[in-house]
Write a protein that holds these residues in place. Structure first.
Motif, PDB file in Angstrom:
ATOM      1  N   ARG A  65      24.599  26.306  54.365  1.00  0.00           N
ATOM      2  CA  ARG A  65      26.007  26.562  54.741  1.00  0.00           C
ATOM      3  C   ARG A  65      26.972  25.807  53.549  1.00  0.00           C
ATOM      4  N   TRP A 151      33.699  31.805  57.708  1.00  0.00           N
ATOM      5  CA  TRP A 151      34.089  31.134  56.483  1.00  0.00           C
ATOM      6  C   TRP A 151      35.153  31.898  55.930  1.00  0.00           C
ATOM      7  N   ASN A 274      31.087  23.578  58.964  1.00  0.00           N
ATOM      8  CA  ASN A 274      29.780  24.162  58.570  1.00  0.00           C
ATOM      9  C   ASN A 274      28.853  24.565  59.489  1.00  0.00           C
TER      10      ASN A 274
END
Ligand SMILES: [Zn+2]
Length: 292
Positions: A65, A151, A274
């Motif tokens: 990640r 993200w 994350n």
């Protein structure tokens, strides 16, 4: 010297003390060691890792990640979320230098024991869902997981939060949970008790990425704060935002309720970094000890 909140020390732009970098590096480990909540790095916590100068931030990965990177005084610092299932021991951030050389940056995760919590839920269907509920539950789980894995590249990520609702903690993060004496997943957020209708405020700037009415979580809002930092608000009475709404710190996103699997009105507040669910308390200013 009074211990300082490590994250605050590193990341608050308005931090008013000035030390030389050398002094800071000497003192920091000692301060961190004195703080049970944000250091040392534990399962359900965060690791604040200083990065080599020549690292390329966009290449950082922890367990495949991307990782949040922030800058302070010209130094790059990784802030890594550690899931409750993280095993104590050495862990590595993978990265590349600006010249394309591979790097492994090590940090050590220590153990933490979380307490057990036994809860009685009257609505048995919320503990042992019926077959027809499972399709809905699985669909919602996928939607929520996708939102938590969001993200968005953003230079400035605010990680010193304002508490979304004032009120006592009715259930801390990380408890090993038993519903009607059946083991379930550990508590992945912080429960703040407050009367129905209490406004819930965004703890930091961000963009609403998802809202919904879910089987377990009830009325829910998810906010993306950038670089893999996502917050979640559950059991709401009313939702006042929609996907795409940009929020500033303190904006009202809805009201406290008791929708979904609850025993009373409260806000379940989750923080994901994350794609690891971490203790929301780590992002709040250290609370002053109660006056004697
Ligand atoms: Zn909760």
């Amino acid at each position: 010297m009074k211990p300082l909140h490590c994250l605050t020390l590193y990341l608050r732009p308005h931090f008013t003390f000035h030390f030389s970098l050398f002094t800071l590096l000497l003192l920091l480990p000692a301060w961190c060691a004195a703080l049970p909540l944000d250091s040392p790095p534990v399962p359900g916590g965060i690791a604040v890792v200083k990065l080599p100068e020549d690292v390329a931030p966009a290449t950082l990965r922890y367990r495949d990640r991307k990782v949040l990177v922030t800058q302070q005084d010209g130094e790059q610092i990784a802030v890594v979320g550690l899931s409750l299932g993280t095993k104590p021991g050495r862990h590595y951030i993978k990265a590349q230098t600006t010249q394309g050389k591979s790097l492994s940056i090590a940090f050590t995760v220590e153990d933490k024991a979380y307490e057990e919590q036994h809860i009685t839920i009257e609505d048995k269907r919320k503990v042992n869902p019926e077959k027809r509920d499972m399709e809905r539950i699985n669909r919602e789980k996928q939607q929520i997981t996708a939102a938590l894995q969001q993200w968005s590249t953003q230079q400035e990520v605010v990680i010193d939060f304002v508490k979304p609702v004032e009120g006592p903690t009715s259930s801390p993060f990380g408890l090993k949970r038993f519903f009607n004496e059946q083991p379930r997943n550990p508590h992945s957020g912080l429960d703040i008790a407050a009367p129905e209708g209490t406004p819930i405020r965004a703890p930091a700037p961000g963009t609403v990425i998802q809202t919904g009415d879910y089987f377990f979580n009830g009325n829910t809002v998810l906010i993306d704060h950038g670089q893999g930092l996502v917050t979640m608000y559950c059991h709401m009475n009313v939702i006042d935002v929609e996907p795409g709404t940009k929020v500033a710190t303190g904006d009202v996103i809805g009201k406290v309720g008791m929708t979904g699997r609850v025993t009373g009105p409260h806000l379940h507040w989750g923080v994901s970094l994350n794609d690891a669910r971490v203790d929301p308390v780590l992002f709040l200013p250290a609370e002053k000890p109660a006056a004697e």
